[in-house]
Design a protein around this motif. Structure first.
Motif, mmCIF file in Angstrom:
data_model
loop_
_atom_site.group_PDB
_atom_site.id
_atom_site.type_symbol
_atom_site.label_atom_id
_atom_site.label_comp_id
_atom_site.label_asym_id
_atom_site.label_seq_id
_atom_site.Cartn_x
_atom_site.Cartn_y
_atom_site.Cartn_z
ATOM 1 N N PHE A 31 50.131 39.311 48.011
ATOM 2 C CA PHE A 31 50.249 40.423 47.073
ATOM 3 C C PHE A 31 51.252 41.455 47.591
ATOM 4 O O PHE A 31 52.023 42.025 46.806
ATOM 5 N N VAL A 32 51.242 41.703 48.898
ATOM 6 C CA VAL A 32 52.208 42.630 49.498
ATOM 7 C C VAL A 32 53.635 42.140 49.242
ATOM 8 O O VAL A 32 54.518 42.919 48.864
ATOM 9 N N LYS B 277 40.296 48.938 44.046
ATOM 10 C CA LYS B 277 40.025 49.419 42.695
ATOM 11 C C LYS B 277 41.246 50.111 42.103
ATOM 12 O O LYS B 277 41.587 49.905 40.925
ATOM 13 N N ARG B 278 41.921 50.918 42.924
ATOM 14 C CA ARG B 278 43.103 51.639 42.451
ATOM 15 C C ARG B 278 44.208 50.663 42.045
ATOM 16 O O ARG B 278 44.867 50.849 41.009
ATOM 17 N N LEU B 279 44.385 49.622 42.827
ATOM 18 C CA LEU B 279 45.404 48.621 42.511
ATOM 19 C C LEU B 279 45.043 47.836 41.245
ATOM 20 O O LEU B 279 45.903 47.550 40.406
ATOM 21 N N VAL C 28 42.621 37.686 45.563
ATOM 22 C CA VAL C 28 42.192 38.487 46.715
ATOM 23 C C VAL C 28 40.705 38.817 46.614
ATOM 24 O O VAL C 28 39.958 38.688 47.589
ATOM 25 N N ALA C 29 40.285 39.250 45.425
ATOM 26 C CA ALA C 29 38.873 39.609 45.231
ATOM 27 C C ALA C 29 37.967 38.411 45.492
ATOM 28 O O ALA C 29 36.899 38.540 46.110
ATOM 29 N N GLU C 30 38.403 37.253 45.035
ATOM 30 C CA GLU C 30 37.620 36.025 45.243
ATOM 31 C C GLU C 30 37.525 35.679 46.723
ATOM 32 O O GLU C 30 36.443 35.379 47.237
ATOM 33 N N LYS C 31 38.667 35.734 47.428
ATOM 34 C CA LYS C 31 38.685 35.400 48.856
ATOM 35 C C LYS C 31 37.911 36.433 49.678
ATOM 36 O O LYS C 31 37.267 36.079 50.677
ATOM 37 N N ARG C 32 37.963 37.676 49.235
ATOM 38 C CA ARG C 32 37.227 38.719 49.952
ATOM 39 C C ARG C 32 35.727 38.469 49.859
ATOM 40 O O ARG C 32 35.011 38.586 50.855
ATOM 41 N N THR D 2 51.192 38.322 36.867
ATOM 42 C CA THR D 2 51.224 37.749 38.223
ATOM 43 C C THR D 2 50.475 38.633 39.204
ATOM 44 O O THR D 2 49.698 38.150 40.040
ATOM 45 N N GLY D 3 50.700 39.940 39.110
ATOM 46 C CA GLY D 3 50.012 40.878 40.000
ATOM 47 C C GLY D 3 48.509 40.830 39.820
ATOM 48 O O GLY D 3 47.755 40.833 40.791
ATOM 49 N N ARG D 4 48.065 40.777 38.575
ATOM 50 C CA ARG D 4 46.630 40.718 38.305
ATOM 51 C C ARG D 4 46.014 39.415 38.811
ATOM 52 O O ARG D 4 44.889 39.408 39.324
ATOM 53 N N GLN D 5 46.768 38.333 38.669
ATOM 54 C CA GLN D 5 46.271 37.048 39.159
ATOM 55 C C GLN D 5 46.128 37.058 40.677
ATOM 56 O O GLN D 5 45.145 36.561 41.237
#
Length: 204
Positions: A164-165, A98-100, A116-120, A108-111
């Motif tokens: 993302f890292v 959430k913080r990120l 990540v949210a989808e894969k999680r 690009t970062g938001r994408q």
């Protein structure tokens, strides 16, 4: 008359040198402020995001290993301990995520975060499915589900965080290069103004 001409030249030369010195001072302060602003952004924003991303990856990898061990079947007391640890870590992961999501501003970062949210979510749903099969005592089906679906989904989820890292590490590198560029530009401007001032002082 000759003395007046010399006096005028000296006055003009002194004025020019003084103007150049003032310009050098203003430029130096301006460039230093730009370096300070960029450094502050690097430390309070870019590096912070990178640190959160690395922490997120570490916690997710740990929970993934716990989920695998849990899915293989453990003693009831051990299962409760692992589930409790996983729940706590999942909560910490959610806070970081959430913080990120609130802090990242680049497209690009938001994408990458959306991926990540989808894969999680895919991984969590599959993991819950394995747990359900175990509670129903369908152990063979649960293990098959574990190897064929849960493990690949976990690895894909972890890979998305790793991407993302890498992105955030690249952003930190870019910000660092921008700071160096601002410093070098300011230095070159000050050197140039100083050289001009010295040449004028010699000529005049």
């Amino acid at each position: 008359p000759e003395q007046m001409k010399i006096g005028a030249r000296l006055t003009s030369g002194f004025t020019l040198v003084l103007i150049l010195m003032i310009a050098m001072a203003v430029t130096g302060i301006w460039e230093l402020q730009k370096v300070a602003d960029a450094s502050d952004h690097l430390m309070t924003h870019t590096v912070s995001l990178e640190r959160d991303a690395v922490n997120w990856l570490s916690k997710t990898t740990l929970n993934g290993e716990r989920a695998y061990v849990l899915a293989l079947g453990q003693e009831p007391e051990d299962e409760k301990a692992i589930e409790a640890a996983m729940k706590q870590t999942s909560g910490e992961i959610s806070v970081i995520q959430k913080r990120l999501q609130e802090a990242v501003s680049t497209d690009t970062g938001r994408q990458l975060l959306a991926t990540v949210a989808e894969k999680r979510q895919i991984y969590v749903d599959i993991r819950k499915g394995v747990g359900k099969l175990q509670h129903e005592q369908k152990y063979a089906e649960a293990k098959n589900h574990l190897r064929q679906k849960m493990v690949p989904a976990r690895d894909t989820y972890v890979k998305s965080i790793s991407d993302f890292v890498d992105f955030q590490a690249n952003q930190s590198g870019k910000t660092h290069q921008e700071i160096l560029s601002v410093y070098q530009t300011g230095r070159n401007i000050i050197i140039g103004i100083t050289a001009v001032a010295l040449i004028l002082s010699i000529i005049i």
